[in-house]
Design a protein around this motif. Sequence first.
Motif, PDB file in Angstrom:
ATOM      1  N   TYR A  16       0.853  -1.193   0.000  1.00  0.00           N
ATOM      2  CA  TYR A  16       0.000   0.000   0.000  1.00  0.00           C
ATOM      3  C   TYR A  16       0.890   1.244   0.000  1.00  0.00           C
ATOM      4  CZ  TYR A  16      -3.428   3.498   1.147  1.00  0.00           C
ATOM      5  OH  TYR A  16      -4.212   4.620   1.101  1.00  0.00           O
ATOM      6  N   ASP A  31      -0.245   3.625  -3.163  1.00  0.00           N
ATOM      7  CA  ASP A  31      -0.387   4.972  -2.616  1.00  0.00           C
ATOM      8  C   ASP A  31       0.937   5.711  -2.794  1.00  0.00           C
ATOM      9  OD1 ASP A  31      -1.712   6.960  -0.886  1.00  0.00           O
ATOM     10  OD2 ASP A  31      -0.187   6.397   0.590  1.00  0.00           O
ATOM     11  N   ALA A  56      -1.474   1.951  10.930  1.00  0.00           N
ATOM     12  CA  ALA A  56      -0.139   2.201  10.351  1.00  0.00           C
ATOM     13  C   ALA A  56       0.079   1.493   9.019  1.00  0.00           C
ATOM     14  CB  ALA A  56       0.934   1.758  11.344  1.00  0.00           C
ATOM     15  N   TRP A  57      -0.642   0.405   8.767  1.00  0.00           N
ATOM     16  CA  TRP A  57      -0.529  -0.450   7.573  1.00  0.00           C
ATOM     17  C   TRP A  57       0.933  -0.837   7.322  1.00  0.00           C
ATOM     18  CZ3 TRP A  57      -4.573  -0.013   3.149  1.00  0.00           C
ATOM     19  CH2 TRP A  57      -4.572  -1.207   2.388  1.00  0.00           C
ATOM     20  N   TYR A  79      -7.152  -4.198  11.213  1.00  0.00           N
ATOM     21  CA  TYR A  79      -7.996  -4.533  10.057  1.00  0.00           C
ATOM     22  C   TYR A  79      -7.175  -5.109   8.893  1.00  0.00           C
ATOM     23  CZ  TYR A  79     -11.978  -3.797   6.891  1.00  0.00           C
ATOM     24  OH  TYR A  79     -13.002  -3.957   6.000  1.00  0.00           O
ATOM     25  N   ASP A 112      -7.484  -2.996  17.385  1.00  0.00           N
ATOM     26  CA  ASP A 112      -8.482  -2.218  16.658  1.00  0.00           C
ATOM     27  C   ASP A 112      -8.607  -0.855  17.354  1.00  0.00           C
ATOM     28  OD1 ASP A 112     -10.976  -2.675  14.658  1.00  0.00           O
ATOM     29  OD2 ASP A 112     -11.552  -1.365  16.330  1.00  0.00           O
ATOM     30  N   LEU A 130      -4.397   8.744  10.398  1.00  0.00           N
ATOM     31  CA  LEU A 130      -4.320   9.167   8.997  1.00  0.00           C
ATOM     32  C   LEU A 130      -5.072   8.185   8.112  1.00  0.00           C
ATOM     33  CD1 LEU A 130      -0.454   9.866   9.096  1.00  0.00           C
ATOM     34  CD2 LEU A 130      -2.308  11.480   9.602  1.00  0.00           C
ATOM     35  N   GLY A 131      -6.065   8.713   7.401  1.00  0.00           N
ATOM     36  CA  GLY A 131      -6.786   7.877   6.431  1.00  0.00           C
ATOM     37  C   GLY A 131      -7.601   6.764   7.053  1.00  0.00           C
ATOM     38  N   VAL A 132      -8.043   6.928   8.279  1.00  0.00           N
ATOM     39  CA  VAL A 132      -8.797   5.862   8.953  1.00  0.00           C
ATOM     40  C   VAL A 132     -10.241   6.286   9.276  1.00  0.00           C
ATOM     41  CG1 VAL A 132      -8.835   4.231  10.900  1.00  0.00           C
ATOM     42  CG2 VAL A 132      -6.642   5.021  10.021  1.00  0.00           C
ATOM     43  N   TYR A 134     -12.766   7.800   7.938  1.00  0.00           N
ATOM     44  CA  TYR A 134     -13.894   7.525   7.029  1.00  0.00           C
ATOM     45  C   TYR A 134     -14.121   6.032   6.823  1.00  0.00           C
ATOM     46  CZ  TYR A 134      -9.864   7.556   3.889  1.00  0.00           C
ATOM     47  OH  TYR A 134      -8.632   7.318   3.314  1.00  0.00           O
ATOM     48  N   PRO A 137     -17.155   2.502  11.043  1.00  0.00           N
ATOM     49  CA  PRO A 137     -18.616   2.685  11.088  1.00  0.00           C
ATOM     50  C   PRO A 137     -19.054   3.645  12.195  1.00  0.00           C
ATOM     51  CG  PRO A 137     -18.029   0.339  11.061  1.00  0.00           C
ATOM     52  CD  PRO A 137     -16.750   1.093  11.217  1.00  0.00           C
TER      53      PRO A 137
HETATM   54  C1  LIG Z   1      -6.328   4.027   3.738  1.00  0.00           C
HETATM   55  S1  LIG Z   1      -5.506   3.060   4.945  1.00  0.00           S
HETATM   56  C2  LIG Z   1      -4.529   4.298   5.744  1.00  0.00           C
HETATM   57  C3  LIG Z   1      -3.166   3.774   6.149  1.00  0.00           C
HETATM   58  C4  LIG Z   1      -2.203   4.837   6.688  1.00  0.00           C
HETATM   59  N1  LIG Z   1      -2.610   5.343   7.977  1.00  0.00           N
HETATM   60  C5  LIG Z   1      -2.056   5.953   5.710  1.00  0.00           C
HETATM   61  O1  LIG Z   1      -2.527   7.066   5.959  1.00  0.00           O
HETATM   62  O2  LIG Z   1      -1.480   5.729   4.647  1.00  0.00           O
HETATM   63  C6  LIG Z   1      -6.823   2.693   6.062  1.00  0.00           C
HETATM   64  C7  LIG Z   1      -6.429   2.127   7.420  1.00  0.00           C
HETATM   65  O3  LIG Z   1      -7.625   2.015   8.194  1.00  0.00           O
HETATM   66  C8  LIG Z   1      -7.737   0.737   8.784  1.00  0.00           C
HETATM   67  N2  LIG Z   1      -9.154   0.352   8.740  1.00  0.00           N
HETATM   68  C9  LIG Z   1      -9.897   0.168   7.654  1.00  0.00           C
HETATM   69  N3  LIG Z   1     -11.160  -0.180   7.987  1.00  0.00           N
HETATM   70  C10 LIG Z   1     -11.199  -0.230   9.316  1.00  0.00           C
HETATM   71  C11 LIG Z   1     -12.213  -0.528  10.248  1.00  0.00           C
HETATM   72  N4  LIG Z   1     -13.439  -0.835   9.886  1.00  0.00           N
HETATM   73  N5  LIG Z   1     -11.900  -0.486  11.539  1.00  0.00           N
HETATM   74  C12 LIG Z   1     -10.652  -0.154  11.920  1.00  0.00           C
HETATM   75  N6  LIG Z   1      -9.640   0.170  11.083  1.00  0.00           N
HETATM   76  C13 LIG Z   1      -9.915   0.123   9.798  1.00  0.00           C
HETATM   77  C14 LIG Z   1      -6.887  -0.186   7.944  1.00  0.00           C
HETATM   78  O4  LIG Z   1      -6.399  -1.265   8.700  1.00  0.00           O
HETATM   79  C15 LIG Z   1      -5.812   0.733   7.394  1.00  0.00           C
HETATM   80  O5  LIG Z   1      -4.677   0.735   8.201  1.00  0.00           O
END
Ligand SMILES: C[S@@+](CC[C@H](N)C(=O)[O-])C[C@H]1O[C@@H](n2cnc3c(N)ncnc32)[C@H](O)[C@@H]1O
Length: 248
Positions: A16, A31, A56-57, A79, A112, A130-132, A134, A137
């Motif tokens: 990613y 990305d 953190a992915w 996740y 989580d 970051l990026g989480v 949206y 739920p």
């Molecule tokens: C778009 S990635 C962002 C990764 C990194 N923080 C970045 O900004 O590049 C989304 C992150 O949100 C987490 N995530 C996605 N759906 C989730 C959920 N329903 N509950 C908790 N975490 C979630 C994923 O594990 C992933 O790490």
Amino acid sequence: MDLETVRAEVDALRWYHTIDLGSGVVTKGVDNTPERLPRLRLPADLSGQSVLDIGAWDGFFSFEAERRHAARVVASDHYVWHGQGWGTGKGKAGFELARRVLQSKVEDVDIDPLDLSPERVGTFDLVFFLGVLYHVPNPLLVLERVSSVTRGRLILDTVVDMVGISRPAAAFYPGQELNSDPTNWWGPNHAAVCGMLRAVGFTRVEVLDPPKSAPYRAARAVYHALKGRNPLRTAYRLDRAVFHAYKD
Ligand SMILES: C[S@@+](CC[C@H](N)C(=O)[O-])C[C@H]1O[C@@H](n2cnc3c(N)ncnc32)[C@H](O)[C@@H]1O
């Protein structure tokens, strides 16, 4: 590990993040992560600070915090580390390989965001979310947990929707309305993000990317719609924004 082995292991994974691992090896992330860095306005020097990177992915931002001399960095995720969503099948292998190649001391916690608490992970001077937002739920509930482990500053990056509507509002995506991705749930607008951050205990919120003007958004929406990304009406209200929230 010799360079050819590193290259082969890196190429065998689906990444990613785009991470420069040194010696000319760069992960082929979907990305363009380095491009996102300036917008976040991370402090240039993190000496003496503890940092928690939630979601953190592959760890790009955790390694970046370490590079900026943070005293301690913890990468957390659950996740995608368990193969859900886009990361199916790979789990945490990318993060672990990058950490090994970079000879990084970044720690990791498999948790989580809903389970975060001072008892489970401690509290941190600086937290990345970051990026989480949206993708979850229950955003307000998650932000409560995020706030509970932040003692200084939170840096939050999110999709924003309903831009241009001055009241706090959020778009709900029960299906694949946003980017055809069923893991997207909510697109709050700037006022809703600020309101949520205050509601969970942040006393000061800085908006780094205020809403753009209507003509600019209209032009960009046409471009996005032509590219087939999102329908015109959705694209007109959509953007991405960064917020710094403080506890002082
Ligand atoms: C778009 S990635 C962002 C990764 C990194 N923080 C970045 O900004 O590049 C989304 C992150 O949100 C987490 N995530 C996605 N759906 C989730 C959920 N329903 N509950 C908790 N975490 C979630 C994923 O594990 C992933 O790490």
